[in-house]
Design a protein around this motif. Structure first.
Motif, mmCIF file in Angstrom:
data_model
loop_
_atom_site.group_PDB
_atom_site.id
_atom_site.type_symbol
_atom_site.label_atom_id
_atom_site.label_comp_id
_atom_site.label_asym_id
_atom_site.label_seq_id
_atom_site.Cartn_x
_atom_site.Cartn_y
_atom_site.Cartn_z
ATOM 1 N N LEU A 62 -4.965 2.252 3.478
ATOM 2 C CA LEU A 62 -4.818 3.336 2.518
ATOM 3 C C LEU A 62 -5.529 4.605 2.957
ATOM 4 O O LEU A 62 -5.052 5.712 2.719
ATOM 5 C CB LEU A 62 -5.330 2.884 1.141
ATOM 6 N N VAL A 73 1.492 8.704 -6.590
ATOM 7 C CA VAL A 73 1.793 10.122 -6.407
ATOM 8 C C VAL A 73 2.806 10.615 -7.437
ATOM 9 O O VAL A 73 2.651 11.686 -8.018
ATOM 10 C CB VAL A 73 2.318 10.388 -4.976
ATOM 11 N N CYS A 114 0.831 -1.210 0.000
ATOM 12 C CA CYS A 114 0.000 0.000 0.000
ATOM 13 C C CYS A 114 0.863 1.256 0.000
ATOM 14 O O CYS A 114 0.552 2.242 -0.688
ATOM 15 C CB CYS A 114 -0.926 0.006 1.210
ATOM 16 N N TRP A 171 3.795 13.487 0.503
ATOM 17 C CA TRP A 171 3.687 13.055 -0.890
ATOM 18 C C TRP A 171 3.967 14.201 -1.852
ATOM 19 O O TRP A 171 4.640 14.034 -2.866
ATOM 20 C CB TRP A 171 2.301 12.474 -1.172
ATOM 21 N N ASN A 176 -3.260 7.935 3.331
ATOM 22 C CA ASN A 176 -3.319 8.997 2.333
ATOM 23 C C ASN A 176 -3.494 10.395 2.883
ATOM 24 O O ASN A 176 -2.709 11.288 2.580
ATOM 25 C CB ASN A 176 -4.444 8.692 1.332
ATOM 26 N N TYR A 211 -5.369 5.025 -5.212
ATOM 27 C CA TYR A 211 -5.542 6.033 -4.163
ATOM 28 C C TYR A 211 -4.558 7.187 -4.369
ATOM 29 O O TYR A 211 -4.934 8.357 -4.365
ATOM 30 C CB TYR A 211 -5.279 5.418 -2.783
ATOM 31 N N GLY A 212 -3.287 6.849 -4.516
ATOM 32 C CA GLY A 212 -2.249 7.867 -4.568
ATOM 33 C C GLY A 212 -2.355 8.771 -5.782
ATOM 34 O O GLY A 212 -1.995 9.956 -5.719
ATOM 35 N N THR A 269 0.925 3.813 -3.087
ATOM 36 C CA THR A 269 0.577 5.226 -2.926
ATOM 37 C C THR A 269 1.688 6.107 -3.476
ATOM 38 O O THR A 269 1.432 7.094 -4.169
ATOM 39 C CB THR A 269 0.330 5.558 -1.446
ATOM 40 N N ILE A 321 -0.336 13.682 3.090
ATOM 41 C CA ILE A 321 -0.436 14.475 1.861
ATOM 42 C C ILE A 321 0.763 15.406 1.703
ATOM 43 O O ILE A 321 1.344 15.534 0.627
ATOM 44 C CB ILE A 321 -1.757 15.272 1.848
ATOM 45 N N ALA A 362 -10.911 9.933 -1.111
ATOM 46 C CA ALA A 362 -10.544 8.851 -0.193
ATOM 47 C C ALA A 362 -11.770 8.058 0.246
ATOM 48 O O ALA A 362 -11.744 6.820 0.289
ATOM 49 C CB ALA A 362 -9.829 9.429 1.024
ATOM 50 N N THR A 409 -4.074 12.258 -5.389
ATOM 51 C CA THR A 409 -3.453 13.340 -4.619
ATOM 52 C C THR A 409 -2.823 14.382 -5.528
ATOM 53 O O THR A 409 -3.130 15.575 -5.435
ATOM 54 C CB THR A 409 -2.392 12.769 -3.653
#
Length: 500
Positions: free
Chosen positions: A369, A35, A27, A380, A373, A73-74, A31, A377, A114, A77
């Motif tokens: 996740l 990103v 995960c 990332w 996330n 998910y990533g 992510t 932030i 999310a 962002t």
């Protein structure tokens, strides 16, 4: 009751300390991959395939699966904060997510992404647990003829749902089938298409092709691009959405989940097609379609839910039929074969801990996740400040080391580099690499089942159309070809991928 017993086995496997650690690593890496623009789950999983040699099968697959759905998910962002999709399926999120950030609503956009992703991921995992066992029971009725017809349907489905030119997609699949024929014929023991090169008698390594086409070529593509980055990190504001935001986004989340779950099961569907389809439908259903592209929250909620649901349900044909529906699933097949595990319905009976452990780990991974996330932030986004001239050479070095460890042969590195250059040329010609990878994976299996079917029927080619299930699959494949050949359908298909 039986499903509960199976899930108990799954959670018992997934919650072991070792598997929880690898789920977390998957995960986290996923992510990060989502990103950072220019990476993506396909080259990352291709790069990490050699590592799975040293891992137990369950741990290795759990980590690779975490990378896949973690990237979904990533990707949201940077799509929202920087207008750069870290992953292909996040392209659609840029349209409204970035505009929300410009309007000072980045926090709400990130939280809705999310929440939608978590809901869709959980529903997708539930569907795998519910539908995989009965589908596997049906798969036990398959013979060589049925498997061959199913693989034909899978390849045609991948062509139908691929973006870009249909002719180019067909050519890439045929090229993948030809590459899969390189090596030694299993029945006769004669080397074919090896051109006198000893290293080719064992065939072209799957990881070398995947890493070259998706890893090296993507790096070359990204190095030549120069983009201005405007980050709205200081305008995130409150992360918690208002009740009005939740009420507005909820229908889009539900619809996106349904669309992603359905398209994820289809060959060639997965996360990318699901996100595009969801955005198109949300815009069509909206009473104010002119607000899309200007910060409409449904333009974030729908695609983000769809791409996560699609990434989860794309495991269903892999786990039940042994058929990879997209490039990621093709890589998962490669990971399974590394451990001498034959993908298909027998996995459920011969490796129940792997089958149900992988499903249970998806629930755990989705929860991880959500926790990962939002709080991270800031970290990332700071990673985006790493200069490309530093980032990409490091990735190339890691890829080269990974390829070399496959067979401890420098030839594999040269092969990967060659496919990297060829993959770069293909990208300039707008030729997708995913159909090629599916052809490469399914080609040897299609040939094997084709030969078995003819041996069992004593050379009678009509066995593929006289067996009811095989004939049905071939008829569906033919209908798909006719439908996609229709000018109206082809036009609508092209409009879906150029939505702006």
């Amino acid at each position: 009751m039986e499903v509960i017993d199976h899930l108990a086995i799954g959670f018992g496997t997934a919650l072991s300390v070792q598997n929880v650690i690898y789920a977390f690593l998957g995960c986290l890496i996923g992510t990060l991959v989502g990103v950072l623009p220019g990476l993506g789950p396909v080259p990352t999983i291709a790069m990490l395939l050699p590592i799975t040699y040293a891992l137990p099968p369950v741990a290795g697959l759990i980590m690779l699966a975490g990378i896949y759905y973690g990237a979904q998910y990533g990707g949201s962002t940077t799509a929202i904060l920087v207008n750069l999709p870290g992953e292909t399926s996040a392209v659609v999120t840029c349209l409204d997510g970035y505009q929300m950030a410009r309007n000072g609503r980045a926090g709400q956009a990130l939280s809705i992404a999310a929440i939608g992703s978590f809901f869709a991921g959980c529903v997708g995992t539930l569907l795998i647990a519910a539908f995989a066992p009965p589908l596997a029971e049906v798969a036990f009725q398959f013979g060589p003829a049925e498997y061959f017809s199913l693989m034909c349907l899978g390849l045609i489905g991948a062509v139908v749902l691929a973006s870009g030119s249909l002719l180019k997609a067909i050519c890439m699949i045929l090229l993948g089938l030809l590459i899969g024929m390189v090596g030694t014929d299993v029945n006769s023991g004669v080397a074919r298409f090896s051109f006198g090169i000893p290293e080719l008698t064992d065939g072209i390594d799957f990881a070398a092709v995947a890493m070259g086409v998706f890893g090296f070529s993507e790096i070359i593509n990204n190095v030549e691009q120069k983009e201005e980055r405007e980050v709205f990190l200081d305008k995130i504001g409150h992360l918690y959405p208002t009740w009005a935001d939740l009420k507005d986004a909820a229908p889009a989340v539900v619809r996106g989940t349904a669309i992603g779950s359905a398209l994820g099961i289809l060959p060639g569907g997965g996360a990318v097609m699901s996100a595009f389809a969801s955005y198109t439908i949300e815009k069509k259903l909206s009473k104010k379609p002119e607000t899309f592209g200007k910060g409409n929250i449904r333009g974030v909620a729908g695609p983000e839910s769809a791409n996560n649901a699609g990434s989860q349900t794309s495991f269903i044909p892999l786990l039940t039929l042994g058929i990879p529906g997209n490039a990621i699933m093709a890589l998962m097949v490669g990971a399974m074969t590394i451990h001498n595990i034959q993908p298909g319905p027998q996995v459920m009976t011969s490796n129940p801990d792997l089958f149900w452990g992988l499903i249970a780990s998806m629930w755990i991974g989705n929860l991880m996740l959500v926790i990962l996330n939002l709080p991270l932030i800031g970290i990332w986004v700071k990673l985006l400040k790493v200069p490309y001239p530093i980032l990409f050479p490091a990735i190339l070095l890691i890829c080269s080391i990974g390829v070399y460890t496959l067979n401890y042969n420098v030839f594999d590195i040269w092969m990967t580099a060659a496919f990297g250059i060829v993959g770069y040329i293909w990208s300039k010609l707008k030729c997708e690499g995913a159909p090629l990878l599916l052809g490469l994976v399914l080609g040897p299996m299609m040939e094997e089942n084709f030969r078995r079917a003819l041996l069992l029927s004593r050379g009678d080619f009509t066995t593929f159309v006289t067996r009811p299930l095989s004939a049905t699959l071939l008829v569906i494949a033919a209908i798909l070809v006719l439908i996609v050949a229709s000018p109206t359908i082809r036009k609508k298909r092209e409009e879906t991928f150029v939505e702006d």
